[in-house]
Enzyme design. Structure first.
Site, PDB file in Angstrom:
ATOM      1  CD  GLU A  38      -0.621  -4.757  11.195  1.00 18.36           C
ATOM      2  OE1 GLU A  38      -0.104  -5.617  11.451  1.00 18.36           O
ATOM      3  OE2 GLU A  38      -1.194  -4.242  10.198  1.00 18.36           O
ATOM      4  CB  SER A  41      -0.734   0.214   1.204  1.00 21.28           C
ATOM      5  OG  SER A  41      -1.291  -1.199   1.697  1.00 21.28           O
TER       6      SER A  41
END
Lengths: 403, 404
Positions: B241, B158
């Site tokens: 994360e 991404s």
């Protein structure tokens, strides 16, 4: 728009964790139940005439104070809330304790509390007095009570019509005695009860207290799917009764009982589900086939991972419902529907997986897995099936049924 | 149990002091008269970026849960804020990794432009031959003087087309077992030899990229952690994360996928059937329960009782998104047979408001991206339930000798 939808702003969150008090209560219960309620003893009792362990119930009521959790201190209770009630239910569910906790400390107590608060008939007050007196006796554990409704009854049901008033006998009116006639099948936790609270149809409807020893009251034990919570069929044939609530207050009292019942039972289901998972995980580490622990096969471990995730979700729903009820939150009705449906589904799945993943031993009479399965399945029907509770969301969440 | 750091009185005093600090900063840098970039840079330098960052690197070393008080004061003053969406990898993954594993010199070079948004970051982990089995990756980094020379192919990247830097995991030693031969770098995405190509997905658009690395020179000064410690550093990235996801903001009822389904149901009485009603009620209830579970997880973190429950969130989230969007297509009838546009688009991230068919297609990725649901179930089974691991054939063999 309904309440549920207009509540869609993020509201200040209710506490979904376990408080120190709740954890201490759960720890004390676990200690006592480990000694007094071992799986082998629970299994053995299912083949004895006395399905309920009355001595254990008295100990839980007297030593831990479970019977009076919801009852205010001025009436001799612990003055706790539905949060503690639910936390204790989890432990009782984990141990499959054959005691009338849900029916007496949950449903009947919440019903009597509401009756005591709302019985305000003009010229009345006597009903409230009877309810308060019952609460005092419930609190110290001298009396066990049950609401005489069929197991599938759930919140917001129409008032039951199974029992009616019958003709008075001489002297009844002066003594404040009513007579009840009718039959209610498959009543949970009524077998060991000293007192029944019976909803009876009339003009207006009413809620009546009947002593277990009353002439004309009959309880016939049912050979029940749930071997650790035996049902009975209740019949009344001119049994003497005292009124504890009428009209709207009778309906409110009964509904409060069923709401509390659904929430406590959901918590019990959660405790049961967690125990089934724990047992099955332990077995997966112990049992070897193909020279490996069976819990190392993905076919097994993925099912257990999914079950763990399901229980994680159910725990949040159960805690939310208990917290809503404890703080009289406007979202309570939604919370109850979510908790009962999520916890019942989790418990049934957990118990079924427990049987399956134990393999052959899980299908035997000797292993306790079947007792959990029977309790889980029966409880998922009791106080509203998951489907019935989800159907209630149609109105509560503004998701109307097709025309 | 509350720990010392979160004791209520101390938290309150901390919050008061923080608010005062913010007000003083705002007095020195009035938002209306300060250009956006200058304001953000000054905010970082004052330790008012993310307060849990270390002192001297954009923070004050405070607990994460002190941040809302700061944000509140800034919002009240109408101050400009950073664009979290544009640099979601940088803020969510790169910064925590840098803070945990990089040198002081590296922190000074990278954190400031990362936080202000001047430098967007991406993550170069997955490869065509290394998806779930990330540690088997084949991109090679070979030492050459003060540099490393990197060759290989990365995928599912991404933001690579916006990024100035990438978190790179590469193989520096093929002669040891796969986990031991990896090293972690910060790659300059503008260096010669880096080629970014859009990767078109089944929705028609390209949210992600492929990144081809041909003889790219990376200075050794941009290595994060020791040579051979790449797997350890990568785990710090992934663990952070999870914390970031777990402590994300509270959401409202019907805010996610259930909201689209419920709105469609209310809008189209003529499409209602019994079957769709039953399915909707079940999904709505599950979505609401999963929202409560996320709220419970946030409360656990705030109370200093982090539990493993976060691992359930993504599993359930993927499942619900897929079921709900599948329901939406069914409910839409023949409208569900029409799509807005298959043209290749290159959006920074997906627009879920595009419609039910898009949501149905895009949600298929939810159980693949960021760890497949199958790998997640393994993680839950082995790390939460402590079930025994599968027997493995690849643990003690040098990477170069693995069957492929």
């Amino acid at each position: 728009m309904s309440n549920a939808v207009s509540a869609s702003k993020v509201r200040p969150a209710l506490d979904l964790l376990y408080s120190d008090t709740e954890q201490a209560l759960a720890g004390a219960l676990d200690d006592l139940l480990a000694q007094r309620c071992a799986p082998a003893a629970v299994l053995a009792r299912t083949e004895q005439p006395e399905a309920y362990d009355v001595a254990l119930w008295k100990a839980l009521a007297a030593e831990i104070g479970l019977a009076g959790l919801l009852i205010p201190e001025e009436l001799g209770g612990a003055g706790a809330s539905c949060r503690e009630l639910a936390a204790a239910a989890e432990r009782l569910g984990a141990h499959l304790a054959p005691v009338p906790y849900v029916g007496s400390a949950g449903v009947a107590t919440a019903t009597a509390l509401t009756a005591a608060k709302t019985a305000t008939r003009p010229g009345g007050g006597q009903e409230a007095g009877i309810a308060a007196d019952l609460l005092r006796r419930l609190a110290d554990g001298t009396v066990t009570a049950a609401v005489a409704v069929t197991a599938s009854a759930m919140p917001a049901d129409t008032f039951p019509a199974a029992v009616q008033l019958s003709g008075p006998q001489p002297g009844d009116a002066a003594a404040g005695i009513f007579r009840l006639r009718g039959r209610i099948d498959s009543v949970p936790d009524a077998l060991p009860a000293d007192v029944l609270l019976v909803p009876a149809e009339g003009v207006p409807n009413g809620l009546y207290l009947v002593e277990a020893t009353a002439p004309g009251l009959h309880r016939v034990p049912v050979t029940s799917l749930d071997m650790t919570r035996q049902l009975c069929d209740v019949s009344l044939d001119g049994a003497p009764a005292r009124q504890i609530a009428v009209g709207a207050s009778a309906a409110a009292a009964l509904d409060a009982g069923l709401v509390t019942g659904a929430v406590v039972l959901a918590a019990e289901q959660l405790g049961l589900a967690q125990r089934c998972l724990d047992m099955t995980v332990a077995y997966g580490k112990e049992r070897r086939q193909f020279a490996r622990q069976v819990g190392s096969f993905q076919a097994v471990k993925h099912r257990l991972a999914d079950l763990w995730a399901t229980i994680t979700q159910a725990r949040a729903a159960s805690r939310y419902a208990a917290a809503c009820l404890a703080s009289d939150d406007p979202d309570t009705a939604v919370a109850v529907a979510l908790a009962k449906s999520a916890c019942s589904d989790a418990a049934v799945t957990a118990a079924q997986e427990c049987v399956q993943l134990h393999g052959g031993i899980g299908f035997t009479w000797e292993h306790p897995a079947h007792l959990y399965l029977k309790r889980a399945k029966a409880s998922s029907v009791t106080f509203g099936t998951p489907g019935a509770h989800r159907a209630a969301l149609a109105g509560l969440a503004n998701l109307p049924a097709p025309a | 149990m509350l720990d010392e750091e979160n004791a209520p009185a101390k938290v309150l005093a901390q919050e008061t002091e923080l608010r005062e600090r913010v007000l003083a900063f705002l007095a020195d840098h009035p938002p209306a008269q300060t250009p956006r970039d200058d304001f953000l840079a000054a905010r970082f330098d004052a330790g008012l970026g993310y307060v849990h960052y270390p002192v001297g690197h954009g923070g004050l070393g405070l607990p994460r849960n002190a941040q809302p008080a700061l944000e509140e004061e800034l919002a009240k003053a109408g101050a400009p804020d950073i664009d979290v969406r544009l640099n979601v990898i940088g803020l969510g993954m790169a910064a925590p990794t840098i803070i945990a594993c990089a040198s002081e010199e590296q922190k000074s070079r990278w954190l400031r432009p990362l936080w202000t948004g001047a430098e967007v970051w991406c993550q170069l982990f997955s490869e065509p031959g290394a998806g779930s089995d990330l540690a088997s990756l084949a991109t090679r980094a070979v030492r050459d003087g003060d540099d490393w020379v990197v060759t290989g192919q990365k995928v599912w990247t991404s933001l690579a087309h916006h990024a100035k830097r990438g978190l790179l995991l590469a193989r520096t030693d093929p002669d040891v077992p796969k986990h031991a031969g990896l090293t972690y770098f910060a790659l300059d995405m503008h260096a010669p030899g880096v080629e970014v190509r859009p990767l078109r997905q089944l929705t028609g658009e390209a949210e992600f990229n492929e990144v081809f690395l041909s003889q790219v020179r990376v200075p050794d000064a941009d290595r994060i952690g020791a040579v051979g410690d790449g797997w350890k550093v990568a785990n710090a990235t992934l663990m952070n994360e999870r914390v970031a996801i777990g402590s994300s903001r509270a959401v409202a009822r019907e805010e996610g996928a259930a909201g689209f389904a419920a709105a469609a149901w209310r809008q189209h009485p003529e499409r209602r059937t019994q079957d769709l009603h039953q399915r909707l009620l079940k999904l709505w209830a599950q979505a609401e329960v999963s929202r409560l579970a996320a709220e419970r997880l946030r409360q656990q973190l705030a109370a200093g009782q982090p539990g493993p429950e976060g691992s359930a969130s993504k599993l359930i989230f993927a499942l619900l998104n897929q079921e709900l969007s599948g329901w939406e297509v069914d409910f839409a009838g023949t409208d569900g047979l029409r799509y807005d546009d298959w043209t290749m688009r290159r959006d920074a991230s997906s627009d879920y408001a595009r419609g039910p068919v898009f949501r149905y297609l895009r949600s298929r990725g939810n159980s693949i991206e960021g760890g497949t649901s199958e790998i997640l179930r393994n993680i839950i089974a082995e790390r939460v339930l402590r079930l025994p691991a599968e027997p493995r054939a690849d643990k003690d063999i040098p990477w170069k000798d693995l069957p492929r």
